[in-house]
Motif scaffolding. Structure first.
Motif, mmCIF file in Angstrom:
data_model
loop_
_atom_site.group_PDB
_atom_site.id
_atom_site.type_symbol
_atom_site.label_atom_id
_atom_site.label_comp_id
_atom_site.label_asym_id
_atom_site.label_seq_id
_atom_site.Cartn_x
_atom_site.Cartn_y
_atom_site.Cartn_z
ATOM 1 N N ILE A 1 -21.220 15.232 44.938
ATOM 2 C CA ILE A 1 -21.759 16.125 43.907
ATOM 3 C C ILE A 1 -20.847 17.332 43.727
ATOM 4 O O ILE A 1 -20.560 17.764 42.593
ATOM 5 N N GLN A 2 -20.350 17.892 44.826
ATOM 6 C CA GLN A 2 -19.462 19.044 44.731
ATOM 7 C C GLN A 2 -18.165 18.693 44.012
ATOM 8 O O GLN A 2 -17.696 19.445 43.150
ATOM 9 N N LYS A 3 -17.596 17.537 44.338
ATOM 10 C CA LYS A 3 -16.357 17.173 43.664
ATOM 11 C C LYS A 3 -16.609 16.895 42.185
ATOM 12 O O LYS A 3 -15.783 17.213 41.335
ATOM 13 N N CYS A 4 -17.755 16.302 41.873
ATOM 14 C CA CYS A 4 -18.110 16.073 40.479
ATOM 15 C C CYS A 4 -18.189 17.397 39.725
ATOM 16 O O CYS A 4 -17.729 17.514 38.576
ATOM 17 N N ALA A 5 -18.763 18.418 40.377
ATOM 18 C CA ALA A 5 -18.836 19.738 39.758
ATOM 19 C C ALA A 5 -17.450 20.321 39.532
ATOM 20 O O ALA A 5 -17.169 20.905 38.477
ATOM 21 N N HIS A 6 -16.545 20.153 40.491
ATOM 22 C CA HIS A 6 -15.183 20.651 40.348
ATOM 23 C C HIS A 6 -14.446 19.939 39.209
ATOM 24 O O HIS A 6 -13.719 20.572 38.441
ATOM 25 N N LEU A 7 -14.640 18.639 39.107
ATOM 26 C CA LEU A 7 -13.977 17.885 38.042
ATOM 27 C C LEU A 7 -14.480 18.310 36.670
ATOM 28 O O LEU A 7 -13.720 18.399 35.705
#
Length: 355
Positions: free
Chosen positions: A57-63
């Motif tokens: 979820i965190q990486k999705c937010a960063h992307l």
């Protein structure tokens, strides 16, 4: 250790659906003697899976932020904070699991984070499922099943007085002295000779991790007993273990960050997982005597399960391509999470998130 006793064969027969005292496989004597351990297993597995979800979820937010024309700081994203919240819950669950199950069982279950991230990234980050992911996941699940089935059953209550006795026992003192000597030698080559080989760095992390898991299990067990009404928090050893946990974890993060900076994640993750798990199992065997009365077949099958899990992690992490986003990924060195969870979440999951 010797030939399996008849009573243990009977308990295994019950666990695999044989005749028990009740109507099902979980109503027999195996369940009654392992229910606390099963609670720790389920808690550790669920927590590690939750960690893998949170990091995806965190990486999705960063992307998402990286694709915006005017990207906002990551801490302004609600999706990112959702991931952080799930990460915190997972770390608390990981910490609590050590109060119910042996170190030798909880530590290897960090592989759930790796296979969880590999499969969840297909949904969150629209990645392609590889044959290596399926093979590695199968090996890891098989190894985990063997570890859970043949793990040592340690029903002893870890009171503060028992922990004090373990701290001054000669096996632990010998192990501690040897560990300090090896760590000082590695630190000398690291500092004076500028030897920053991946094995040197991750061996120092593993030596520190062995102390961390000892302290974490002691603290978690004493808190669990205190919640049940047997107060253990008034003993000085409880606070000694908290200090040991914090200091050893802090230095682990230092050397681990150095390894992550110098080497590829695909190299750091599997090696560190093997080193961390091995050191945790050894510390549990020496300090908490977890395999003291185990049968030879149980030990062999448990180690074989560990080997399959190690192999599965290597297969999943092998030949992964790294992706780089414009916004830096989260710095785990500044998140106040639990000691062992800090190590597991950073080492074992980043492979599937940053590749």
């Amino acid at each position: 250790m010797g030939i399996l006793p008849i009573s243990e064969w009977a308990s295994w027969n019950t666990s695999f659906g044989g005749a028990g005292t009740g109507s099902g496989p979980l109503s027999g004597p195996w369940y009654s003697t392992h229910k606390t351990q099963l609670l720790g297993v389920l808690l550790a597995a669920a927590s590690n899976f939750l960690i893998s979800v949170s990091l995806n979820i965190q990486k999705c937010a960063h992307l998402r932020l990286a694709c915006q024309t005017e990207p906002k700081p990551y801490y302004m994203s609600k999706l990112w904070w959702c991931g952080i919240t799930l990460l915190g819950l997972g770390e608390v669950g990981n910490f609590t699991a050590y109060g119910f199950a042996p170190i030798a069982l909880v530590a290897p279950l960090g592989c759930v984070s790796v296979i969880g991230s590999a499969f969840i990234s297909v949904l969150f980050l629209k990645k392609t499922m590889r044959a290596a992911d399926i093979l590695g996941g199968t090996l890891t699940v098989t190894g985990t099943y063997l570890m859970v089935t043949f793990a040592p059953n340690v029903p002893q209550a870890l009171t503060a007085r028992r922990v004090q006795n373990y701290l001054v026992s000669w096996p632990f003192l010998v192990y501690l002295i040897l560990g300090i000597i090896i760590f000082c030698i590695l630190l000398y080559f690291y500092k004076r000779k500028a030897v920053k080989h991946i094995v040197v760095l991750l061996m120092m992390v593993a030596l520190l991790a062995s102390l961390t898991v000892i302290a974490v299990k002691a603290v978690a067990s004493m808190i669990t007993l205190s919640v049940k009404g047997k107060m253990q928090l008034t003993y000085p050893v409880f606070y000694i273990m908290i200090v040991l946990m914090a200091i050893s974890c802090a230095f682990q993060v230092k050397f681990l960050n150095q390894a992550m900076h110098l080497y590829k994640v695909t190299a750091v993750v599997p090696i560190n997982f093997v080193f961390f798990t091995t050191s945790a199992i050894i510390s549990g065997v020496i300090f908490y005597r977890e395999f003291q009365s185990a049968a030879l077949l149980s030990v062999f099958m448990f180690l074989f399960g560990c080997l399959l899990s190690f192999l599965g992690v290597f297969v999943i992490a092998r030949n992964k391509k790294e992706e780089h986003v414009q916004i830096p990924f989260i710095d785990y060195g500044h998140i106040p999470v639990s000691a062992v969870g800090q190590i597991q979440s950073k080492n074992q999951i980043l492979a599937t998130l940053k590749k």
